[in-house]
Design an enzyme around this catalytic site. Structure first.
Site: not given
Ligand SMILES: NC(=O)C1=CN([C@@H]2O[C@H](COP(=O)(O)OP(=O)(O)OC[C@H]3O[C@@H](n4cnc5c(N)ncnc54)[C@H](OP(=O)(O)O)[C@@H]3O)[C@@H](O)[C@H]2O)C=CC1
Ligand SMILES: O=C(O)C1=N[C@H](C(=O)O)C[C@H](O)C1
Length: 255
Positions: A152, A11, A148
């Site tokens: 973040k 989510t 960002h």
């Molecule tokens: N590689 C790529 O292309 C990208 C990487 N990212 C990375 O992805 C990660 C997530 O980003 P984003 O979706 O924006 O973050 P969000 O905070 O929107 O989502 C993270 C989700 O993971 C859940 N979560 C966190 N900790 C746990 C846990 N211990 N057990 C189970 N669920 C957990 C959270 O739940 P809860 O709501 O309960 O905290 C939340 O639903 C970040 O590290 C970000 O930098 C993001 C975008 C692109």
């Molecule tokens: O947290 C984000 O949103 C993103 N995280 C990734 C990163 O840490 O590089 C990739 C993207 O830029 C979005």
């Protein structure tokens, strides 16, 4: 073959996009999706189940791969459960410390593990060209700016760290300077690193190379999180045929 995908952080900003991206394709399907505190919610018709049931779901639902966008601690827990269950793991999570990175690497002895700090194809292209730009412009000042959304957690971004590795591997630099304040003239050879956090900005990375009365700017701007999700799902489908080992997004793109 239909690739069977488990989704963590279902989510979250990225988890929702991953479910949407899988649902749009006919070569894969979501076999479970978990989050910490599900309240009966569904995402694109997929029921969200409790994260504390992950260890049994990853066995019982027989996923081909798990796609993870959560946080470093939980990503390590999930990759270790996947290694025990013999299930491939694709993670876009960023902000790992050295021990957590080692744990990801170790899981690659048992199953295929792919970690990419950015699943946008344009960022991979940027990683490919930035080293060449630095090599061609030896002695120019280099600064990196990443921007960002205001929620973040990690800084600099995982992508910025990846780009910095590439910059440092291709030129003579002394140190990274994170922001500047007060009397702080630029030192020769430093790389300035700046993290902006504002609003709901999806993700921007810009490298500035300046010297000799000229400047070059290499910029990537993600306009929609769907671009990351599409790349991650491409990776999950690709990894279905791979043996145990450590992979990155370049491996997916190169095929
Ligand atoms: N590689 C790529 O292309 C990208 C990487 N990212 C990375 O992805 C990660 C997530 O980003 P984003 O979706 O924006 O973050 P969000 O905070 O929107 O989502 C993270 C989700 O993971 C859940 N979560 C966190 N900790 C746990 C846990 N211990 N057990 C189970 N669920 C957990 C959270 O739940 P809860 O709501 O309960 O905290 C939340 O639903 C970040 O590290 C970000 O930098 C993001 C975008 C692109
Ligand atoms: O947290 C984000 O949103 C993103 N995280 C990734 C990163 O840490 O590089 C990739 C993207 O830029 C979005």
């Amino acid at each position: 073959m239909t690739v069977r995908i488990g989704v963590t952080g279902a989510t979250g900003r990225m988890g929702r996009e991953v479910i949407a991206a899988v649902t749009e394709r006919d070569d894969c399907k979501v076999v479970f999706a978990v989050n910490r505190e599900p309240d009966g919610e569904t995402v694109d018709g997929v029921e969200i189940e409790p994260a504390d049931e992950f260890d049994s779901l990853v066995v019982d639902r027989e996923p081909t791969a798990v796609v993870d966008f959560t946080g470093p601690e939980s990503a390590v827990d999930y990759v270790e459960a996947c290694a025990d269950a013999g299930v491939a793991f694709v993670t876009g999570t960023t902000g790992f410390d050295d021990d957590q990175r080692e744990a990801l690497e170790a899981a690659g002895d048992d199953v295929a593990v792919l970690h990419a700090p950015n699943f946008a194809r344009g960022v991979q292209a940027l990683v490919n060209v930035v080293g060449e730009a630095v090599q061609n412009l030896q002695g120019y000042d280099v600064e990196l700016v990443e921007t960002h959304h205001n929620a973040k957690r990690d800084a600099p971004s995982g992508t910025a760290n990846r780009l910095l590795e590439e910059i440092e591997a291709n030129g003579e630099f002394s140190e990274r300077t994170h922001g500047r304040e007060g009397e702080a003239p630029r030192e020769e050879g430093e790389i300035g690193v700046h993290a902006l956090r504002a609003g709901d900005i999806t993700g921007e990375h810009e490298i500035v190379l300046a010297g000799n009365h000229e400047e070059v700017r290499l910029t990537h701007r993600a306009e929609d999180r769907g671009v990351f999700a599409a790349g991650a799902v491409d990776a999950a489908v690709w990894i279905a045929g791979q043996k145990a080992g450590r992979y990155d997004f370049a491996d997916v793109i190169s095929e």
